[in-house]
Design a protein around this motif. Structure first.
Motif, PDB file in Angstrom:
ATOM      1  N   TYR A  27       0.810  -1.209   0.000  1.00  0.00           N
ATOM      2  CA  TYR A  27       0.000   0.000   0.000  1.00  0.00           C
ATOM      3  C   TYR A  27       0.853   1.274   0.000  1.00  0.00           C
ATOM      4  O   TYR A  27       0.406   2.324   0.446  1.00  0.00           O
ATOM      5  CB  TYR A  27      -1.002  -0.041   1.160  1.00  0.00           C
ATOM      6  CG  TYR A  27      -2.135  -0.994   0.841  1.00  0.00           C
ATOM      7  CD1 TYR A  27      -3.189  -0.597   0.030  1.00  0.00           C
ATOM      8  CD2 TYR A  27      -2.110  -2.315   1.286  1.00  0.00           C
ATOM      9  CE1 TYR A  27      -4.205  -1.479  -0.313  1.00  0.00           C
ATOM     10  CE2 TYR A  27      -3.122  -3.209   0.949  1.00  0.00           C
ATOM     11  CZ  TYR A  27      -4.164  -2.780   0.147  1.00  0.00           C
ATOM     12  OH  TYR A  27      -5.175  -3.658  -0.203  1.00  0.00           O
ATOM     13  N   SER A  28       2.052   1.158  -0.552  1.00  0.00           N
ATOM     14  CA  SER A  28       2.944   2.308  -0.765  1.00  0.00           C
ATOM     15  C   SER A  28       3.205   2.409  -2.270  1.00  0.00           C
ATOM     16  O   SER A  28       4.189   1.843  -2.773  1.00  0.00           O
ATOM     17  CB  SER A  28       4.263   2.117   0.000  1.00  0.00           C
ATOM     18  OG  SER A  28       4.030   1.994   1.383  1.00  0.00           O
ATOM     19  N   TYR A  47      -3.871   9.714  -0.345  1.00  0.00           N
ATOM     20  CA  TYR A  47      -4.219   8.902   0.831  1.00  0.00           C
ATOM     21  C   TYR A  47      -5.074   9.674   1.840  1.00  0.00           C
ATOM     22  O   TYR A  47      -4.929   9.533   3.040  1.00  0.00           O
ATOM     23  CB  TYR A  47      -2.973   8.323   1.490  1.00  0.00           C
ATOM     24  CG  TYR A  47      -2.728   6.877   1.113  1.00  0.00           C
ATOM     25  CD1 TYR A  47      -3.721   5.916   1.309  1.00  0.00           C
ATOM     26  CD2 TYR A  47      -1.526   6.467   0.544  1.00  0.00           C
ATOM     27  CE1 TYR A  47      -3.517   4.596   0.950  1.00  0.00           C
ATOM     28  CE2 TYR A  47      -1.321   5.139   0.175  1.00  0.00           C
ATOM     29  CZ  TYR A  47      -2.319   4.216   0.382  1.00  0.00           C
ATOM     30  OH  TYR A  47      -2.134   2.905   0.012  1.00  0.00           O
ATOM     31  N   SER A  63      -6.617   7.296  -6.993  1.00  0.00           N
ATOM     32  CA  SER A  63      -6.166   6.732  -5.723  1.00  0.00           C
ATOM     33  C   SER A  63      -7.233   6.953  -4.646  1.00  0.00           C
ATOM     34  O   SER A  63      -8.337   6.448  -4.770  1.00  0.00           O
ATOM     35  CB  SER A  63      -4.819   7.359  -5.347  1.00  0.00           C
ATOM     36  OG  SER A  63      -4.134   6.606  -4.380  1.00  0.00           O
ATOM     37  N   ALA A  64      -6.938   7.741  -3.606  1.00  0.00           N
ATOM     38  CA  ALA A  64      -7.962   8.029  -2.602  1.00  0.00           C
ATOM     39  C   ALA A  64      -9.151   8.742  -3.223  1.00  0.00           C
ATOM     40  O   ALA A  64     -10.295   8.572  -2.790  1.00  0.00           O
ATOM     41  CB  ALA A  64      -7.370   8.886  -1.477  1.00  0.00           C
ATOM     42  N   ILE A 113      -5.957  -0.890   5.011  1.00  0.00           N
ATOM     43  CA  ILE A 113      -5.276   0.372   5.300  1.00  0.00           C
ATOM     44  C   ILE A 113      -5.174   0.627   6.801  1.00  0.00           C
ATOM     45  O   ILE A 113      -4.253   1.290   7.276  1.00  0.00           O
ATOM     46  CB  ILE A 113      -6.025   1.557   4.644  1.00  0.00           C
ATOM     47  CG1 ILE A 113      -6.284   1.278   3.167  1.00  0.00           C
ATOM     48  CG2 ILE A 113      -5.261   2.862   4.819  1.00  0.00           C
ATOM     49  CD1 ILE A 113      -5.058   1.068   2.343  1.00  0.00           C
ATOM     50  N   ASN A 118      -0.351   4.509   6.665  1.00  0.00           N
ATOM     51  CA  ASN A 118      -1.242   5.470   6.015  1.00  0.00           C
ATOM     52  C   ASN A 118      -2.421   5.854   6.902  1.00  0.00           C
ATOM     53  O   ASN A 118      -3.120   6.826   6.611  1.00  0.00           O
ATOM     54  CB  ASN A 118      -1.769   4.882   4.699  1.00  0.00           C
ATOM     55  CG  ASN A 118      -0.666   4.651   3.691  1.00  0.00           C
ATOM     56  OD1 ASN A 118       0.104   5.555   3.382  1.00  0.00           O
ATOM     57  ND2 ASN A 118      -0.550   3.433   3.195  1.00  0.00           N
ATOM     58  N   ASN A 119      -2.635   5.084   7.953  1.00  0.00           N
ATOM     59  CA  ASN A 119      -3.733   5.386   8.878  1.00  0.00           C
ATOM     60  C   ASN A 119      -3.282   6.287  10.029  1.00  0.00           C
ATOM     61  O   ASN A 119      -4.071   6.602  10.912  1.00  0.00           O
ATOM     62  CB  ASN A 119      -4.322   4.082   9.437  1.00  0.00           C
ATOM     63  CG  ASN A 119      -5.685   4.285  10.072  1.00  0.00           C
ATOM     64  OD1 ASN A 119      -6.445   5.176   9.673  1.00  0.00           O
ATOM     65  ND2 ASN A 119      -5.997   3.474  11.067  1.00  0.00           N
TER      66      ASN A 119
END
Length: 306
Positions: A26-27, A97, A163-164, A201, A206-207
């Protein structure tokens, strides 16, 4: 490395990964092959800033247009040469993100689309830690309502997210438009390198700013709720393009493929494209070029030439 796709009832592949591997999956910048991760991200935002400055200098536009009362409820609107307001509208929701990025560095596609007669709105929303996921989804919903009310003669609203931003755009499948007193003239979705199941996630760095709980993640995962969508878009044949770059992680490939499959099972007119030689960032960077594959897909979809 191909994405492992979980069959019905099977455990999702990410649940078998180490914390280190999950972090890598997730990068997106770690899967870019042409440059180092930090350089890839830096280059992306620099190109976005340059494209935005160029768009503002060369296209007729309205900047910082409020679509609500909140400080972050702002969008930039760029117009084609025509004086008529009966134009197609393309709304773009940036990635980052849910914790970085803005409209001020996201106008990649403005010049290629406006020269073809499409108005483009680049939408801001309050990223974390100021905004929560629920608030961002609400902002995106309200931005679409605002555009429909402001331009009621539009020839179709097309949502695009990266993405996000693709996640936020896909959450619009679950929107209850009757609560807002207007049904937007949605005619197409372009979902680029998106995330549709947010549970993985929760366990990554990222959280850190989002502070999503598991409940937050599940509530905001369209992959898990699409079968309960209030209604399909107004136009039954509303095309939905789910796209992912060749050089993205197996998890990003899996998320896109499984969401596409879910859309198909629900009777939506969905298509899936894995874009050769593209990574998470180049897909959007190339939207500055009128002849890029994705730009051409968007123009042909808007004008129903596919």
């Amino acid at each position: 490395m191909e994405a492992r796709r979980a069959g019905p009832g099977a455990q999702a592949p990410w649940k078998e990964m180490s914390a280190e591997e999950l972090e890598k999956q997730y990068s997106p910048s770690r899967w870019v092959i042409q440059m180092e991760p930090e350089e890839a991200v830096k280059t992306f935002w620099e190109k976005g800033t340059e494209a935005t400055k160029n768009a503002q200098a060369t296209r007729r536009c309205q900047l910082h247009v409020p679509y609500g009362d909140g400080g972050g409820d702002r969008m930039d609107i760029y117009f084609p040469d025509t004086e008529s307001e009966a134009f197609p509208l393309f709304l773009f929701f940036h990635g980052g993100y849910w914790q970085s990025g803005s409209k001020d560095e996201s106008a990649f596609m403005v010049n290629p689309l406006t020269t073809q007669g499409v108005a483009v709105a680049i939408v801001d929303y309050d990223v974390a830690p100021k905004g929560t996921l629920d608030q961002m989804v609400d902002q995106v919903t309200r931005s679409i309502v605002f555009i429909q009310k402001r331009y009621p003669r539009n020839e179709g609203i097309y949502l695009c997210g990266h993405s996000a931003g693709a996640h936020l755009a896909s959450m619009m499948f679950l929107a209850n438009w009757t609560e807002h007193g207007v049904t937007p003239n949605l005619r197409g979705f372009f979902l680029v390198s998106g995330l549709y199941d947010l549970e993985p996630i929760v366990s990554t760095s990222n959280n850190g700013l989002l502070l999503m709980t598991l409940e937050d993640a599940l509530r905001n995962s369209p992959q898990r709720h699409l079968d309960m969508a209030p209604a399909q878009p107004v136009v039954p044949a509303c095309p939905i393009l789910v796209m992912v770059g060749e050089h993205e992680s197996p998890e990003f490939h899996r998320q896109s493929w499984e969401f596409y499959q879910t859309l198909c099972r629900g009777g939506w007119e969905a298509s899936f494209k894995k874009l050769p030689d593209m990574d998470h960032f180049r897909i959007i960077e190339n939207l500055t070029e009128k002849d890029s594959v994705v730009t051409q897909i968007m123009v042909k979809t808007v004008f129903q030439e596919l």
